[in-house]
Design a protein around this motif. Sequence first.
Motif, short mmCIF file in Angstrom:
data_model
loop_
_atom_site.label_atom_id
_atom_site.label_comp_id
_atom_site.label_asym_id
_atom_site.label_seq_id
_atom_site.Cartn_x
_atom_site.Cartn_y
_atom_site.Cartn_z
N GLU A 1 12.17 24.34 65.25
CA GLU A 1 12.43 23.87 63.89
C GLU A 1 11.95 22.43 63.70
O GLU A 1 11.41 22.07 62.65
CB GLU A 1 13.93 23.96 63.59
CG GLU A 1 14.47 25.39 63.53
CD GLU A 1 15.97 25.41 63.33
OE1 GLU A 1 16.42 24.94 62.26
OE2 GLU A 1 16.69 25.87 64.23
N GLY B 1 19.96 20.50 60.54
CA GLY B 1 20.95 20.91 59.56
C GLY B 1 21.96 21.94 60.01
O GLY B 1 22.61 22.57 59.18
N HIS B 2 22.12 22.12 61.32
CA HIS B 2 23.16 23.04 61.80
C HIS B 2 23.55 22.69 63.22
O HIS B 2 22.78 22.07 63.97
CB HIS B 2 22.69 24.50 61.73
CG HIS B 2 21.48 24.80 62.58
ND1 HIS B 2 21.55 25.06 63.91
CD2 HIS B 2 20.16 24.86 62.25
CE1 HIS B 2 20.34 25.29 64.39
NE2 HIS B 2 19.48 25.17 63.40
N GLU B 3 24.77 23.10 63.63
CA GLU B 3 25.25 22.84 64.97
C GLU B 3 24.67 23.85 65.95
O GLU B 3 24.28 24.95 65.57
CB GLU B 3 26.79 22.90 65.00
CG GLU B 3 27.46 21.80 64.20
CD GLU B 3 28.97 21.84 64.32
OE1 GLU B 3 29.49 22.79 64.95
OE2 GLU B 3 29.63 20.93 63.80
N PHE B 4 24.64 23.46 67.22
CA PHE B 4 24.15 24.34 68.27
C PHE B 4 25.33 24.99 68.96
O PHE B 4 26.22 24.31 69.47
CB PHE B 4 23.31 23.56 69.28
CG PHE B 4 22.18 22.76 68.66
CD1 PHE B 4 21.59 23.18 67.47
CD2 PHE B 4 21.72 21.61 69.26
CE1 PHE B 4 20.56 22.46 66.89
CE2 PHE B 4 20.68 20.87 68.70
CZ PHE B 4 20.11 21.30 67.51
N VAL B 5 25.34 26.32 68.97
CA VAL B 5 26.44 27.06 69.58
C VAL B 5 26.14 27.39 71.04
O VAL B 5 27.04 27.37 71.88
CB VAL B 5 26.71 28.36 68.79
CG1 VAL B 5 27.80 29.18 69.45
CG2 VAL B 5 27.08 28.04 67.35
N ASP C 1 20.20 28.25 70.75
CA ASP C 1 20.16 27.43 69.54
C ASP C 1 19.39 26.13 69.78
O ASP C 1 18.64 25.67 68.92
CB ASP C 1 21.58 27.10 69.07
CG ASP C 1 22.25 28.24 68.34
OD1 ASP C 1 21.55 29.21 67.99
OD2 ASP C 1 23.47 28.16 68.12
N ARG C 2 19.59 25.54 70.94
CA ARG C 2 18.89 24.30 71.26
C ARG C 2 17.38 24.53 71.36
O ARG C 2 16.58 23.73 70.86
CB ARG C 2 19.43 23.71 72.57
CG ARG C 2 20.90 23.35 72.51
CD ARG C 2 21.34 22.65 73.79
NE ARG C 2 22.78 22.38 73.78
CZ ARG C 2 23.68 23.15 74.37
NH1 ARG C 2 23.29 24.24 75.03
NH2 ARG C 2 24.96 22.84 74.31
N GLU D 1 20.96 18.07 65.78
CA GLU D 1 21.75 18.93 64.88
C GLU D 1 21.67 18.42 63.45
O GLU D 1 21.53 19.21 62.51
CB GLU D 1 23.21 18.97 65.36
CG GLU D 1 23.41 19.76 66.64
CD GLU D 1 24.85 19.70 67.12
OE1 GLU D 1 25.29 20.67 67.77
OE2 GLU D 1 25.54 18.69 66.84
N GLU D 2 21.76 17.09 63.28
CA GLU D 2 21.67 16.52 61.94
C GLU D 2 20.28 16.75 61.36
O GLU D 2 20.13 17.03 60.17
CB GLU D 2 21.99 15.03 61.99
CG GLU D 2 21.99 14.37 60.60
CD GLU D 2 22.32 12.90 60.66
OE1 GLU D 2 22.52 12.31 59.58
OE2 GLU D 2 22.38 12.32 61.76
N ALA E 1 15.94 25.03 68.00
CA ALA E 1 15.89 23.77 67.26
C ALA E 1 14.60 23.02 67.55
O ALA E 1 14.05 22.35 66.67
CB ALA E 1 17.09 22.90 67.61
#
Length: 326
Positions: A209, A194-198, A202-203, A190-191, A206
Amino acid sequence: MIITVTLNAAIDRTLAVPSFTLGRRHRAVEQTTMAGGKGVNVARALKLLGQPVIATGFAGGATGTRIIEHLTEQSILNDFVRIREESRTSTAVVDPTTGVQTEINERGPRVTEQELALFVDKLLYLAKGAELCVFAGSLPRGVADDFYARMIGELRTLGVECVLDSEGEPLRQGVRARPDLVTPNEPEAEELVGHEFVDPVDRLRALGEIAELGARQAVLTLPDGCIALLEGPGGERELWRATLEPLEPVSAVGSGDAFLAGYIAALYQGRPTPERLAFAVACGAESTQHFGAGTLDPRAVERLVPTVAVERITAAEPLAGIVGGA
């Protein structure tokens, strides 16, 4: 040969303290002390798994001497650069009644430019006989955040595969050097992006990304296993998920290091992707049954492997662009 790099090695002390409460006096019911730091833990697990490994990094003062003595007692080949300042001590308190663990890591020594130059020379020498190098853990004071990135660049020109397991700015800059594999846990990932996983999507996104940032492959470790973006036989990107019902832990300290060691051991043996992931998850889970980071029972790991569920994730619409060509 596999190299593990631990620049901020430590003596790790783990205490079992039932009903641990801040501000209270307690008695430990069990304790263990051993050489530690993420790369050292990975080396210990690799040794137990029968893989050729050498641990290197910095060791300073009486604590540094104890680190080297512990590794030697466990027959773990090591070649550390001795430094003037004292290596750190880390303490983990595990509450066996709740499974909650609290870790206190000292900041560690300051490394001089001359000591750092000696280490670089040593690493480049060791790399001549290595196939893979693991850069793991935090950087000591005096070492620039781009150090992992610079070393990954150097070793890749020598044909050495590079694995990076760190956090914060050293991880961010290291990823840009295109390591062959990065293995963050969820907070580290997440760090990094640059964003949290909801949610689970999202994971998965990431992972794409992280690849866009520079990593060739990425594994995101989770409490019940992992998800991974890995290269297939033809160089195409493939998404995978591996899960195992969590075991009742004795201590989860260092389970991520055991996971990484399992993955590297299976990779070094040339196992296919599903077997690598199953073996890694089994190693991480089995290590939670022991006191002491990087400790596992290879026979128990083999018994767990068939219980790990591994599946290929197909490219549904929310995942478009993640899988396919590298």
